[in-house]
Enzyme design. Structure first.
Site, PDB file in Angstrom:
ATOM      1  N   LYS A 111       0.791  -1.236   0.000  1.00 40.18           N
ATOM      2  CA  LYS A 111       0.000   0.000   0.000  1.00 40.18           C
ATOM      3  C   LYS A 111       0.825   1.288   0.000  1.00 40.18           C
ATOM      4  O   LYS A 111       0.459   2.272   0.634  1.00 40.18           O
ATOM      5  CB  LYS A 111      -0.962   0.019   1.196  1.00 40.18           C
ATOM      6  CG  LYS A 111      -1.981  -1.117   1.171  1.00 40.18           C
ATOM      7  CD  LYS A 111      -2.878  -1.119   2.383  1.00 40.18           C
ATOM      8  CE  LYS A 111      -2.220  -1.739   3.601  1.00 40.18           C
ATOM      9  NZ  LYS A 111      -3.133  -1.986   4.712  1.00 40.18           N
TER      10      LYS A 111
ATOM     11  N   ASP B  49      -6.106  -5.271  10.494  1.00 40.61           N
ATOM     12  CA  ASP B  49      -7.484  -4.765  10.417  1.00 40.61           C
ATOM     13  C   ASP B  49      -8.523  -5.852  10.179  1.00 40.61           C
ATOM     14  O   ASP B  49      -9.649  -5.753  10.660  1.00 40.61           O
ATOM     15  CB  ASP B  49      -7.600  -3.647   9.372  1.00 40.61           C
ATOM     16  CG  ASP B  49      -6.988  -4.013   8.030  1.00 40.61           C
ATOM     17  OD1 ASP B  49      -6.491  -5.150   7.880  1.00 40.61           O
ATOM     18  OD2 ASP B  49      -6.998  -3.162   7.124  1.00 40.61           O
TER      19      ASP B  49
HETATM   20 MG    MG Z   1      -8.183   0.767   7.963  1.00 40.20          MG
END
Ligand code: MG
Ligand code: ADP
Length: 463
Positions: free
Chosen positions: A165, A200
């Site tokens: 990312k 997450d």
């Molecule tokens: Mg997040």
């Protein structure tokens, strides 16, 4: 004119190459199931890492006390404190703060990043309001959501496998991220203990389960994409530790790194991948998630400008800048319902400095957004279907209808309505008739933060 025909030919080709007929989605789902088995069988057995999370118990609702969470995994990070009420009382109180990560820290050194985080945490602790004081003599405890691939060493430690990312901090790879954070906290005298290290997906799974005991898996569609689910411990051949009492283990799939010859990839995806910070990796993520969707659209538009003079005789210079077209802007154009597509016109003007676009051109751009978003949404559905197949929850067994809830979170899922609607309808299409009614997708709002705090509670040094 010839130019228009050439532009349409480019669009048509993209449409064909991005096609996701149901037969293809079934192949993708089957490939996902096969890779899940392979990743569970042996370390390095698959592109799917199928990481063991050390979470073998999910929240029950009885968790009690004040806990903190830190959520790092994209462009922002969040800190929160949660007062858990215990049995039948749920979350009594919560407060959070969001801090954006200065871009230079995303490619700097490990120490700089963790120092920055520790200071933000210190600031957050300093602004503690009434009802948020830890009991006297008790150390503050934190659930750390770190959403990058980590090889867990225990529930509260783990080494970074690689960045994704847009992050690329070389000296952090291979380090224990809890150790790094703890060092930075100690430097400034912040007395806090990391009780749980999760990502997450696991936080979302935990947060989802806290509210609904039927939650079986969690999927993130945000800057990146990933999934986690509850596996039977004896179905994990590579696990040589003690069998957990619960008989279960949460698996962090790291499905963003999934790839398969069945994936519909285009030359635009290939080029995006080659020029990315992590070539050859996270291929599923690069065609699905929020960091990349807008960039795929930009690449096609740029080709249309170069080879078909789509925006006139010259190629708009802004269109050549990677990542200038962000997925939220793509989404805004895709959802434009005005008769003259004035949102599309406005975005082209503001972001790409292209003015005087005709309605016909704007319609073409909306169509392109639809092609790229639809591919991502349908492939996400195929991934979820693959998990359900692995769990044997994709069909009605023995006439018994077991309810399965998938907890979803992430900015892409939350805000890109056409994307989420397409994903949900495609999942129904894949499941078909009867079973579709017992599979529910639920938005687990900020599960990742609360979930980490819940896991910190169940792994507290005081219980
Ligand atoms: Mg997040
Ligand atoms: P992260 O994944 O970084 O933890 P989020 O879950 O908040 O954070 O997701 C943020 C991502 O969601 C952004 O990078 C963007 O790609 C996507 N996103 C945010 N808002 C929108 C929107 N309105 N439309 C489409 N995508 C969006």
């Amino acid at each position: 004119s010839g130019r228009w025909a050439r532009a349409m030919a480019i669009l048509k080709e993209v449409e064909e190459k991005c096609g996701t007929p149901i037969s293809k989605l079934r192949q993708v789902a089957d490939a996902m199931t096969v890779e899940m088995h392979a990743g569970l069988a042996s370390e390095g057995g698959s592109k799917l890492k199928m990481l063991i999370s050390y979470v073998d118990n999910l929240p029950t609702g009885d968790e009690k006390g004040l806990f903190y969470a830190l959520d790092l995994g994209g462009t922002n990070f969040r800190v929160l404190r949660v007062q858990l009420g215990g049995k039948d009382k749920s979350v009594v109180n919560q407060e959070f703060d969001e801090v954006s990560i200065p871009p230079h820290l995303m490619t700097g050194t490990s120490e700089e990043l963790f120092d920055f985080i520790a200071r933000a945490l210190e600031k957050f602790v300093a602004t503690e309001g009434e009802g948020f004081h830890p009991a006297p003599g008790r150390q503050r405890e934190l659930g750390f959501t770190f959403s990058f691939p980590v090889r867990q060493l225990s529930i509260s430690s783990g080494t970074l496998i690689k960045w994704t990312k847009g992050f690329n901090i070389e000296d952090a790879v291979g380090q224990d991220v809890v150790g790094e954070l703890t060092k930075s906290m100690e430097k400034i005298g912040l007395d806090m203990r990391v009780a749980a290290l999760v990502n997450d997906t696991i936080g979302t799974l935990a947060g989802g389960r806290y509210h609904n005991q039927d939650v079986a898996a969690a999927v993130i569609l945000g800057t990146g994409t990933n999934a986690a689910y509850v596996e039977r411990a004896h179905a994990i051949p590579k696990w040589h530790g003690l069998l957990p009492k619960s008989g279960e283990m949460v698996i962090n799939m790291e499905w963003g790194n999934f790839r398969s010859s069945h994936l519909p990839l285009t030359e635009y995806d290939q080029a995006l991948d080659v020029e990315s910070l992590n070539p050859g990796e996270q291929i599923f993520e690069k065609i699905i998630s929020g960091m990349y969707l807008g960039e795929v659209v930009r690449r096609v538009l740029s080709r249309m400008a170069e080879e078909a003079d789509f925006f006139g005789d010259t190629v708009p210079p802004k269109l050549q800048i990677p990542f200038i077209l962000r997925t939220p802007d793509m989404s805004a154009m895709h959802h434009d319902t005005s008769p003259d597509l004035r949102v599309v016109g406005g975005k082209l003007k503001d972001i790409l400095e292209i003015s005087n676009t005709s309605l016909k051109m704007r319609k073409t751009i909306v169509e392109l957004c639809d092609i790229v978003a639809t591919r991502g949404a349908r492939l996400s559905a195929a991934g979820i279907f693959g998990i359900l197949k692995k769990l044997g929850r994709d069909t009605v067994r023995d006439g018994e209808k077991q309810k399965s809830v998938i907890a979803l979170d992430g900015g892409l899922y939350e805000h890109y309505t056409k994307f989420s609607a397409c994903m949900e309808s495609t999942l129904k299409e894949l499941l078909g008739g009867e079973i579709a009614e017992s599979i529910v997708i639920e938005h687990s709002n900020d599960g990742s933060g609360i979930g980490a705090a819940l896991l910190a509670a169940s792994h507290s040094q005081y219980v």
